[in-house]
Write a protein that holds these residues in place. Structure first.
Motif, short mmCIF file in Angstrom:
data_model
loop_
_atom_site.label_atom_id
_atom_site.label_comp_id
_atom_site.label_asym_id
_atom_site.label_seq_id
_atom_site.Cartn_x
_atom_site.Cartn_y
_atom_site.Cartn_z
N MET A 1 36.58 -49.09 -35.09
CA MET A 1 36.83 -49.58 -33.72
C MET A 1 37.92 -50.65 -33.72
SD MET A 1 35.71 -49.38 -30.48
CE MET A 1 34.01 -48.86 -30.34
N ILE A 2 38.92 -50.49 -32.89
CA ILE A 2 39.93 -51.54 -32.72
C ILE A 2 39.34 -52.54 -31.74
CG2 ILE A 2 42.29 -52.09 -32.05
CD1 ILE A 2 43.02 -49.17 -32.67
N ARG A 3 39.02 -53.70 -32.24
CA ARG A 3 38.28 -54.67 -31.41
C ARG A 3 39.16 -55.30 -30.34
NH1 ARG A 3 34.99 -58.77 -35.08
NH2 ARG A 3 34.63 -59.64 -33.00
N LEU A 4 38.50 -55.59 -29.22
CA LEU A 4 39.18 -56.22 -28.09
C LEU A 4 39.69 -57.61 -28.47
CD1 LEU A 4 39.80 -56.25 -25.01
CD2 LEU A 4 37.51 -57.19 -24.68
N ALA A 5 38.83 -58.37 -29.15
CA ALA A 5 39.17 -59.75 -29.50
C ALA A 5 38.51 -60.06 -30.83
CB ALA A 5 38.65 -60.71 -28.44
N GLN A 6 39.07 -61.03 -31.53
CA GLN A 6 38.53 -61.39 -32.83
C GLN A 6 38.98 -62.81 -33.16
OE1 GLN A 6 38.96 -58.17 -35.77
NE2 GLN A 6 39.53 -59.76 -37.25
N PRO A 7 38.06 -63.73 -33.41
CA PRO A 7 38.50 -65.09 -33.75
C PRO A 7 39.23 -65.10 -35.09
CG PRO A 7 36.11 -64.89 -33.96
CD PRO A 7 36.60 -63.59 -33.39
N ALA A 8 40.18 -66.03 -35.23
CA ALA A 8 41.01 -66.10 -36.44
C ALA A 8 40.46 -67.19 -37.35
CB ALA A 8 42.46 -66.40 -36.04
N ILE A 9 39.37 -66.88 -38.06
CA ILE A 9 38.76 -67.87 -38.94
C ILE A 9 39.19 -67.59 -40.38
CG2 ILE A 9 36.57 -68.81 -39.80
CD1 ILE A 9 37.01 -69.38 -36.82
N ASP A 10 39.81 -68.61 -41.03
CA ASP A 10 40.21 -68.42 -42.42
C ASP A 10 39.54 -69.46 -43.33
OD1 ASP A 10 41.57 -70.77 -42.01
OD2 ASP A 10 43.58 -69.92 -42.30
N ALA A 11 39.84 -69.38 -44.62
CA ALA A 11 39.15 -70.24 -45.59
C ALA A 11 39.31 -71.74 -45.29
CB ALA A 11 39.62 -69.91 -47.01
N PRO A 12 40.51 -72.23 -44.94
CA PRO A 12 40.61 -73.66 -44.60
C PRO A 12 39.74 -74.06 -43.40
CG PRO A 12 42.80 -72.75 -45.03
CD PRO A 12 41.84 -71.59 -45.03
N ASP A 13 39.57 -73.16 -42.44
CA ASP A 13 38.68 -73.44 -41.31
C ASP A 13 37.25 -73.69 -41.81
OD1 ASP A 13 40.60 -73.03 -39.30
OD2 ASP A 13 40.20 -70.88 -39.23
N ILE A 14 36.80 -72.80 -42.69
CA ILE A 14 35.43 -72.87 -43.19
C ILE A 14 35.25 -74.15 -44.01
CG2 ILE A 14 33.78 -71.73 -44.75
CD1 ILE A 14 35.11 -69.04 -43.72
N GLU A 15 36.27 -74.47 -44.82
CA GLU A 15 36.21 -75.67 -45.64
C GLU A 15 36.19 -76.93 -44.77
OE1 GLU A 15 35.39 -75.76 -48.66
OE2 GLU A 15 35.55 -77.95 -48.68
N ALA A 16 36.96 -76.91 -43.67
CA ALA A 16 37.00 -78.08 -42.78
C ALA A 16 35.62 -78.34 -42.18
CB ALA A 16 38.02 -77.86 -41.67
N VAL A 17 34.93 -77.27 -41.78
CA VAL A 17 33.58 -77.42 -41.22
C VAL A 17 32.61 -77.88 -42.30
CG1 VAL A 17 31.66 -76.18 -40.14
CG2 VAL A 17 34.01 -75.69 -39.43
N ALA A 18 32.71 -77.25 -43.49
CA ALA A 18 31.78 -77.58 -44.58
C ALA A 18 31.93 -79.06 -44.98
CB ALA A 18 32.04 -76.67 -45.77
#
Ligand SMILES: *Cc1c(COP(=O)(O)O)cnc(C)c1O
Length: 371
Positions: A1-18
């Motif tokens: 399925m070609i999704r309508l929308a998809q957030p752009a979460i990458d490794a630095p995002d995850i690290e920033a939250v962690a």
């Protein structure tokens, strides 16, 4: 399925939250303040107030006006219902304004005409689906009548008109960081303003009425808890650092669509300048004769592996507003037309060259076979 929308979460995002989660300081620490400064700088305004959602941003901006119950406010008719809901929740009376055609934003002459029939106390234009509204005209009409402007810039981060950022035109501009927007904090929002007293009042309203400028607690107003967490702000900062890249990715996808849809009988978005659209959504208009079959078209697209959706909502014709205020088809003719013809196609940073070809081919095929 070609999704309508998809957030752009990458490794630095995850690290920033962690990093924030590991620190043990989850709220009211450094990240929210830093995110606010970065947002203010992007918007070209002195103040940004981060809150828990785009709806919270709109709600506080409306509350901060200090209007009286029953006061009338002008609202763009084609938007997410939050734009009108916050006014109703604040005891105000919504007066909808038709949109001005394929740009899908508030029509300035219709707003001007409304001000001759009603005592309008505030106006809420919307930058629909990432496309900038005609803010110079709206601000001019509003200023001449002393009407404060609250911009619903929920979808419009990174867009500008005449070099001026969306969200910086009015008394207050409201952003959203919902996962459907160009950058996300999960849930989240912010209010931009150039007025120091307003920023102070917004900070009090989001935090139980506490004066942000005194150390000993002073509850200077009633308030809510609409604060953003520090781990959301850390995610927001990490996302904001990638905003130019994410905007460019969407604009490239829009160029692919322009090529691939060239021979398909739909109207494509056509911003007057690239800066005026961030393609939060990529909305095309179906031929008028196909509009009655839109639901079937969306189902068939899904069966072909393409997730598509309606654009946004005709607020006066949603169940609550229709029932409460008696709106009918015909009251907002351009909103009627656009709301019935709009289809949002898949649009996000991870769409590939092949995807827009697949979408265009599926759409072309269905337009030949439906009805
Ligand atoms: C997304 C959106 C909102 C609401 O923002 P949330 O963060 O989801 O509360 C309000 N207005 C418009 C135009 C939106 O697109």
């Amino acid at each position: 399925m070609i999704r309508l929308a998809q957030p752009a979460i990458d490794a630095p995002d995850i690290e920033a939250v962690a990093t924030v989660l590991r620190s043990g300081w989850l709220v009211q620490a450094e990240q929210v303040r830093a995110f606010e400064q970065e947002l203010a700088s992007l918007g070209g305004v002195p103040h940004a107030v981060a809150v828990s959602s785009g709806t919270a941003a709109l709600h506080l901006a409306v509350l901060a006006l200090g209007l009286r119950p029953g006061d009338e406010v002008a609202i763009a008719a084609f938007s997410w219902p939050a734009t009108a809901n916050v006014a109703v929740m604040a005891g105000l009376v919504p007066r909808f304004v038709d949109i001005g055609g394929t740009g899908m934003a508030m029509d300035p002459p219709s707003f001007e005409a409304l001000t001759t029939r009603h005592k309008i106390k505030a106006v809420l234009p919307v930058h629909p689906l990432g496309n900038t509204a005609d803010m110079p005209a709206i601000v001019r009409i509003a200023a001449a009548r002393g009407i404060p402007v609250i911009e619903d810039a929920a979808c419009a981060i990174g867009t500008s008109l005449d070099g001026r950022a969306s969200g910086s035109w009015g008394l207050a501009g409201c952003l959203s960081f919902h996962p459907r927007k160009v950058i996300t904090t999960g849930e989240g929002g912010a209010i931009l303003t150039a007025v120091p007293d307003l920023a102070r009042r917004l900070r009090a309203l989001r935090n139980h009425g506490l004066d942000p400028e005194t150390i000993t607690p002073a509850f200077i107003t009633t308030g809510l808890n609409y604060r953003m967490t520090d781990f959301q702000a850390a995610l927001g900062r990490s996302q904001l650092a990638r905003l130019p890249e994410l905007l460019e990715a969407r604009r490239i996808v829009a160029r692919w669509y322009a090529e691939d849809l060239d021979r398909v009988p739909v109207e494509r978005p056509s911003p007057a300048t690239p800066e005026r659209h961030n393609y939060q959504s990529y909305v095309v208009l179906l031929p008028r004769e196909v509009a009655p079959h839109r639901a079937r078209l969306l189902d068939a697209l899904r069966e072909a592996g393409v997730e598509a959706a309606i654009g946004t909502h005709h607020i006066p014709l949603t169940a609550y507003y229709r029932k409460t205020y008696g709106y009918q088809p015909g009251d907002f003719p351009m909103t009627d037309e656009i709301a019935s013809r709009a289809v949002a196609l898949p649009m996000h940073h991870a769409i590939r060259r092949q995807d827009t070809r697949t979408v265009a081919a599926a759409l072309a095929h269905l337009l030949r076979t439906i009805p």
